[in-house]
Design a protein around this motif. Structure first.
Motif, PDB file in Angstrom:
ATOM      1  N   ILE A  79     -93.236  13.785 -64.916  1.00 45.48           N
ATOM      2  CA  ILE A  79     -94.667  15.125 -66.141  1.00 45.48           C
ATOM      3  C   ILE A  79     -93.731  14.904 -67.870  1.00 45.48           C
ATOM      4  CG2 ILE A  79     -95.579  16.628 -64.403  1.00 45.48           C
ATOM      5  CD1 ILE A  79     -93.771  18.396 -64.982  1.00 45.48           C
ATOM      6  N   SER A  80     -92.623  14.306 -68.016  1.00 49.92           N
ATOM      7  CA  SER A  80     -92.676  14.737 -68.939  1.00 49.92           C
ATOM      8  C   SER A  80     -92.549  13.023 -69.639  1.00 49.92           C
ATOM      9  CB  SER A  80     -91.008  14.686 -69.338  1.00 49.92           C
ATOM     10  OG  SER A  80     -90.433  15.653 -68.485  1.00 49.92           O
ATOM     11  N   VAL A  81     -92.868  13.008 -71.112  1.00 54.00           N
ATOM     12  CA  VAL A  81     -92.992  11.888 -71.327  1.00 54.00           C
ATOM     13  C   VAL A  81     -91.664  11.384 -72.568  1.00 54.00           C
ATOM     14  CG1 VAL A  81     -94.490  11.069 -73.636  1.00 54.00           C
ATOM     15  CG2 VAL A  81     -95.309  12.799 -72.062  1.00 54.00           C
ATOM     16  N   MET A  82     -91.740   9.602 -72.447  1.00 53.39           N
ATOM     17  CA  MET A  82     -90.144   9.440 -72.872  1.00 53.39           C
ATOM     18  C   MET A  82     -91.200   7.814 -73.783  1.00 53.39           C
ATOM     19  SD  MET A  82     -88.261   6.746 -70.494  1.00 53.39           S
ATOM     20  CE  MET A  82     -86.811   8.090 -70.426  1.00 53.39           C
ATOM     21  N   GLY A  83     -90.231   6.931 -74.773  1.00 52.19           N
ATOM     22  CA  GLY A  83     -91.124   6.149 -75.530  1.00 52.19           C
ATOM     23  C   GLY A  83     -90.153   5.805 -77.184  1.00 52.19           C
ATOM     24  N   LYS A  84     -90.484   4.952 -77.338  1.00 52.58           N
ATOM     25  CA  LYS A  84     -89.325   4.615 -78.633  1.00 52.58           C
ATOM     26  C   LYS A  84     -90.374   4.953 -79.714  1.00 52.58           C
ATOM     27  CE  LYS A  84     -87.263   0.252 -76.788  1.00 52.58           C
ATOM     28  NZ  LYS A  84     -85.335   0.857 -77.364  1.00 52.58           N
ATOM     29  N   ILE A  85     -90.087   5.604 -80.871  1.00 51.96           N
ATOM     30  CA  ILE A  85     -90.240   6.392 -81.474  1.00 51.96           C
ATOM     31  C   ILE A  85     -90.598   6.006 -82.753  1.00 51.96           C
ATOM     32  CG2 ILE A  85     -89.361   7.556 -83.475  1.00 51.96           C
ATOM     33  CD1 ILE A  85     -88.083   9.599 -82.272  1.00 51.96           C
ATOM     34  N   VAL A  86     -91.675   5.481 -82.836  1.00 47.14           N
ATOM     35  CA  VAL A  86     -91.778   4.710 -84.650  1.00 47.14           C
ATOM     36  C   VAL A  86     -92.099   5.614 -86.034  1.00 47.14           C
ATOM     37  CG1 VAL A  86     -93.771   3.534 -85.562  1.00 47.14           C
ATOM     38  CG2 VAL A  86     -93.582   3.501 -83.524  1.00 47.14           C
ATOM     39  N   LYS A  87     -91.548   5.014 -86.841  1.00 48.56           N
ATOM     40  CA  LYS A  87     -91.025   6.020 -88.100  1.00 48.56           C
ATOM     41  C   LYS A  87     -92.506   5.918 -89.352  1.00 48.56           C
ATOM     42  CE  LYS A  87     -85.645   5.902 -87.647  1.00 48.56           C
ATOM     43  NZ  LYS A  87     -84.337   5.338 -88.714  1.00 48.56           N
ATOM     44  N   THR A  88     -93.300   6.240 -88.459  1.00 51.36           N
ATOM     45  CA  THR A  88     -94.631   5.972 -89.665  1.00 51.36           C
ATOM     46  C   THR A  88     -95.011   6.922 -88.750  1.00 51.36           C
ATOM     47  OG1 THR A  88     -94.932   4.287 -88.653  1.00 51.36           O
ATOM     48  CG2 THR A  88     -94.924   4.160 -90.543  1.00 51.36           C
TER      49      THR A  88
END
Length: 153
Positions: A79-88
């Motif tokens: 149920i938790s979310v992960m991913g790569k951050i986009v700095k915009t």
């Protein structure tokens, strides 16, 4: 009568031959469609870290289905979310100065501590993301919980 049966038999043979050729062609089309699916319409989902909310965009049909399964209680573990951050910033994720790359989003039940941070902490320290803070820009807020699907902006 014999001539009629011969014509009927020939017609049946030609029909079966055509079907035999059509089946592999249809299978090839189906596998090609699976390998290169049509663009999936984007779907938007909100998650919380217990204090703030954050919106993600998903464009992959399997991930959209998985997110809906989480919201509907079909998947109660991841149920938790992960991913790569986009700095915009993204128009659908205000007031935050960053978002997650849709293709990188995954759902998890456990992750390493090195990628854990709150929504607001990441926003306040965005210039440090990708270095000592959240190496490789991978973010997995442990307290995150997918809560709902929202309408497209």
């Amino acid at each position: 009568m014999r001539r009629t049966l011969t014509k009927a038999g020939s017609l049946a043979a030609v029909s079966l031959f055509a079907l035999a050729l059509a089946a592999p062609a249809q299978a090839a089309q189906d596998s090609a469609a699976a390998a290169h699916p049509a663009a999936t319409k984007a779907a938007y989902f909100e998650f919380t870290d217990g204090r703030n909310t954050f919106v993600i965009q998903l464009t992959d049909a399997a991930k959209i289905r998985q997110a809906r399964d989480v919201i509907n209680g079909v998947d109660t573990e991841n149920i938790s979310v992960m991913g790569k951050i986009v700095k915009t910033p993204a128009s659908y994720n205000k007031p935050w100065k960053y978002t997650l790359a849709p293709s990188s989003v995954k759902f998890f039940s456990m992750a390493t501590e090195v990628c854990d941070a709150s929504i607001s902490y990441v926003n306040e320290h965005l210039d440090e993301v990708g270095g000592a803070l959240l190496p490789n820009s991978t973010w997995c807020p442990w307290q995150s919980k997918l809560t709902r699907e929202i309408p497209a902006p």
